[in-house]
Scaffold this motif. Structure first.
Motif, short mmCIF file in Angstrom:
data_model
loop_
_atom_site.label_atom_id
_atom_site.label_comp_id
_atom_site.label_asym_id
_atom_site.label_seq_id
_atom_site.Cartn_x
_atom_site.Cartn_y
_atom_site.Cartn_z
N ILE A 108 4.37 1.97 0.28
CA ILE A 108 2.95 2.15 -0.02
C ILE A 108 2.66 1.75 -1.46
O ILE A 108 1.71 1.01 -1.75
CB ILE A 108 2.53 3.63 0.20
N ARG A 109 3.50 2.23 -2.36
CA ARG A 109 3.28 1.92 -3.79
C ARG A 109 3.34 0.41 -4.03
O ARG A 109 2.55 -0.14 -4.78
CB ARG A 109 4.32 2.64 -4.65
N MET A 110 4.30 -0.25 -3.37
CA MET A 110 4.39 -1.70 -3.53
C MET A 110 3.16 -2.38 -2.94
O MET A 110 2.63 -3.33 -3.52
CB MET A 110 5.65 -2.22 -2.84
N VAL A 156 0.16 -1.36 -2.79
CA VAL A 156 -1.03 -1.28 -3.62
C VAL A 156 -0.79 -1.86 -5.01
O VAL A 156 -1.63 -1.71 -5.90
CB VAL A 156 -1.59 0.16 -3.73
#
Ligand SMILES: Nc1ncnc2c1ncn2[C@@H]1O[C@H](COP(=O)(O)OP(=O)(O)O)[C@@H](O)[C@H]1O
Ligand SMILES: [Mg+2]
Lengths: 407, 269
Positions: free
Chosen positions: A317-319, A321
């Motif tokens: 998820i972090r990647m 966004v």
């Protein structure tokens, strides 16, 4: 990059599994605690030794019968000694750089006064003992040369013994019984405290060595265990060391190439020996600490790998966004660093506590040096980075799509 | 509006670049699974102009998600080229792709993909954190985005304290917080009931109309596809059909027709 955000996420991640984080830090805690305790105790011991040596006078020499190489350093009581009364007299008489010599003959016995009694190690010596040991008589007097010559039954008590046998009384002039023989208490030595091995030096009684040999001896006459010698000066004592050796070799008829049957040791030797012991102890404990730190580091790596796997989807998820791989790497490195630094901090506190406790029990002056704290922190940091790098790298190398699809 | 398949894009040439915000040219994607090669995309070409609302349809496994991932810079094509606002992004490295995802694209997934145990507000702030925006500006913009999706009163809630529709709205707020030019939504209503699906589509239509955001939505449901301006159909890794929507639906109007919402669903903590 946003460091506060990284720290916040790291704190939350570690806080979520408090037990797991605590257990992971344990290896680092033990390792760092051991380093801190070890260094501070070692330094305390060394300080103790050097202050003891200073209090004894740095120009003091010991002459001991036997040779350490032959394992004969400590002859049992009554064994034929290679250091005789005549040797001691000769050292005094023939070597001009020698100021004082006093032989030591050891014994022990029950001291009785009224209904009080106390078992002590008795040292037989001569009237030069207070000079050599720079140990003052607090009450009364030390015995004199005449007492030594006539093997008088006089005794000088250490502070502890005096307090035990004569609670609230003046011992000087009183008569006590040693092995059923009456002895006159001539004086009481001033308190000297604990020795470097934690022994109470004041738990002693001193009588003329002739008295030990002639009045207190049983079937065998105790031999001279050692002679204490002081030089006229510091340089004089260096000279004396060689001269004593030459004299004794001559007296004992030891030819060139044969080994000595005695030892002359100066306080520098004693200090060196104790420093060597401290070094060995330091290395031993140091390797235990190092192993513990490495095991702790592996523990951190293990938990970080678990954490990366657990949070694969979150990483995805972090990647997705916009977190760059480097950011993910930094995130996980921060977490492992936090574990190791927190472990290091707790370890320092525990290590300081342990050394404080030991100093309380043994009366050693331990101190937690800022250097050992700094080194511990540096180690903890290195471990956090070294063992955290692989898991962090694994996290950063994840493919965002696969990470997002991870169940 | 470009109506036919990729071939038309080819003819179009570079002078038309200014109009096409997305230009995918004969893209192949091959997944290698051991010895087996899966040809997920088979030379698909697609061009999307700024302000379009494209619905992508097609059977499962036809390559829709693969195409979305390439458009969203989550993945790179095996072969072919992809121009995002005229820039060739098919050869960029991971960090550069991360920056593009952060700055220019907003992603909405079927499974919401919110970071667990992290409040709605912080989830929305996430792209701004990676963009290096300061904390007060982050807060302001995240709140603004949550207001657009109507969740200002839920900013402190954790994902597990939100209904599915609310979670998807948080995800939409997150996708638009960094002011991207494109929002990509892969089956955003797949896990939602009719009413919440309509609510989500209403937000997309509003963003498309009021902010001229380019929106691409993958869906299986023809009803949902009709909220777009154009429907692109995939089959076997190729685009089979690309047609404008004849009678576009208006989600806001549909919502007014629907029976009043079951308030309890929205209010559950
Ligand atoms: N990571 C992957 N590894 C192997 N095959 C994949 C992977 N992702 C997708 N595929 C395959 O590629 C094809 C297209 O998949 P996808 O784009 O997800 O289809 P859709 O979204 O239209 O259902 C399918 O056959 C799928 O099995
Ligand atoms: Mg799909």
């Amino acid at each position: 990059m946003n460091l506060i955000a990284i720290l916040k996420v790291a704190m939350r991640a570690l806080g979520r599994n408090k037990m797991r984080s605590a257990l992971t830090m344990l290896g680092i805690i033990i390792g760092v605690g051991a380093v801190i305790a070890m260094v501070s105790i070692g330094q305390g011991a060394q300080q103790m030794v050097s202050s003891q040596i200073n209090s004894m006078g740095s120009n003091m020499l010991y002459v001991q019968p036997g040779n350490m190489m032959q394992g004969g350093a400590s002859m049992g009581m009554g064994a034929a000694s290679t250091l005789t009364e005549e040797d001691v007299v000769a050292i005094q008489r023939e070597i001009p750089t020698v100021a004082h010599v006093s032989p030591v003959v050891r014994s022990s016995g029950q001291l009785v006064f009224g209904n009080q009694n106390w078992f002590v190690q008795i040292q037989g010596t001569n009237d030069q003992f207070p000079e050599i040991r720079s140990w003052k008589v607090q009450e009364g007097d030390f015995f004199n040369e005449a007492d030594v010559q006539s093997a008088s039954r006089v005794i000088v008590l250490g502070r502890t013994v005096a307090d035990k046998l004569f609670p609230g009384m003046d011992p000087v002039g009183q008569t006590i019984r040693v092995r059923n023989l009456p002895f006159r208490v001539a004086g009481v030595l001033e308190a000297k405290g604990q020795s470097m091995v934690g022994q109470d030096q004041d738990d002693t009684a001193i009588v003329p060595y002739t008295t030990v040999q002639r009045k207190l001896a049983g079937r065998t006459i105790p031999a001279i265990g050692q002679a204490m010698v002081t030089g006229v000066s510091e340089t004089g004592s260096k000279l004396a060391e060689k001269q004593i050796a030459d004299l004794l070799r001559q007296r004992h008829k030891i030819g060139a190439g044969e080994s000595d049957d005695f030892m002359v040791r100066n306080m520098a030797d004693v200090a060196a020996t104790s420093a060597q012991l401290t070094t060995i102890m330091t290395l031993l404990l140091g390797s235990i600490a190092a192993i513990s730190l490495i095991v702790g580091g592996i523990g951190i790596m293990n938990i970080m790998l678990v954490s990366v796997t657990e949070r694969t989807r979150e990483i995805g998820i972090r990647m997705a966004v916009g977190a760059r791989p480097n950011y993910i790497r930094l995130q996980f490195l921060t977490e492992s660093l936090m574990l190791s630094l927190l472990g290091g901090l707790i370890g320092i506190l525990i290590g300081a506590g342990i050394s404080r406790g030991i100093s309380g029990v043994l009366g050693w002056p331990t101190l937690v040096s800022s250097l050992s704290v700094f080194v511990s922190f540096a180690f903890a940091t290195a471990i956090g980075i070294f063992f955290g790098y692989y898991p962090a790298h694994k996290a950063a190398a994840l493919d965002p799509i696969e990470a997002l699809r991870y169940e | 509006m470009i109506v036919d398949t990729g071939r038309k894009v080819n003819i179009a040439g570079p002078q038309e670049d200014s109009g096409a915000v997305i230009r995918v040219e004969r893209v192949h994607k091959i997944y290698k699974m051991g010895d087996v090669e899966v040809h997920a995309l088979h030379g698909a070409s697609l061009s999307v102009n700024r302000g379009e609302f494209v619905s992508i349809m097609g059977p499962s496994g036809s390559g829709k998600s693969t195409m979305m991932n390439i458009i969203g810079c989550l993945d790179r094509p095996t072969k072919g080229q992809y121009f995002l606002a005229g820039q060739d992004v098919s050869k960029l490295n991971k960090a550069q792709l991360a920056d593009i995802r952060n700055q220019r694209v907003g992603f909405v997934f079927q499974s919401f993909n919110l970071v667990p145990r992290t409040s709605a507000l912080e989830n929305v702030e996430l792209p701004l954190v990676y963009a290096g925006v300061g904390s007060s500006e982050r807060l302001r913009r995240a709140r603004e985005a949550l207001a657009i999706v109507g969740l200002s009163d839920r900013e402190r809630n954790m994902p597990n304290q939100l209904s599915g529709g609310q979670q998807q709205r948080v995800a939409i707020a997150r996708s638009l917080v960094n002011h991207p030019s494109i929002i990509l939504a892969d089956e955003p209503t797949g896990a939602l009931d009719t009413r919440t699906s309509t609510e989500v589509m209403e937000i997309f239509q509003r963003l498309n109309r009021e902010r001229s955001l380019t929106i691409i939505v993958v869906t299986h449901e023809p009803d949902i596809a009709d909220y777009g301006t154009r429907i692109v159909s995939f089959r076997d890794g190729r685009i089979k059909r690309d047609v404008p929507v004849e009678s576009r639906r208006d989600a806001a109007a549909v919502l007014r027709e629907l029976p009043p919402p079951g308030e309890d669903e929205d209010d559950e903590q």
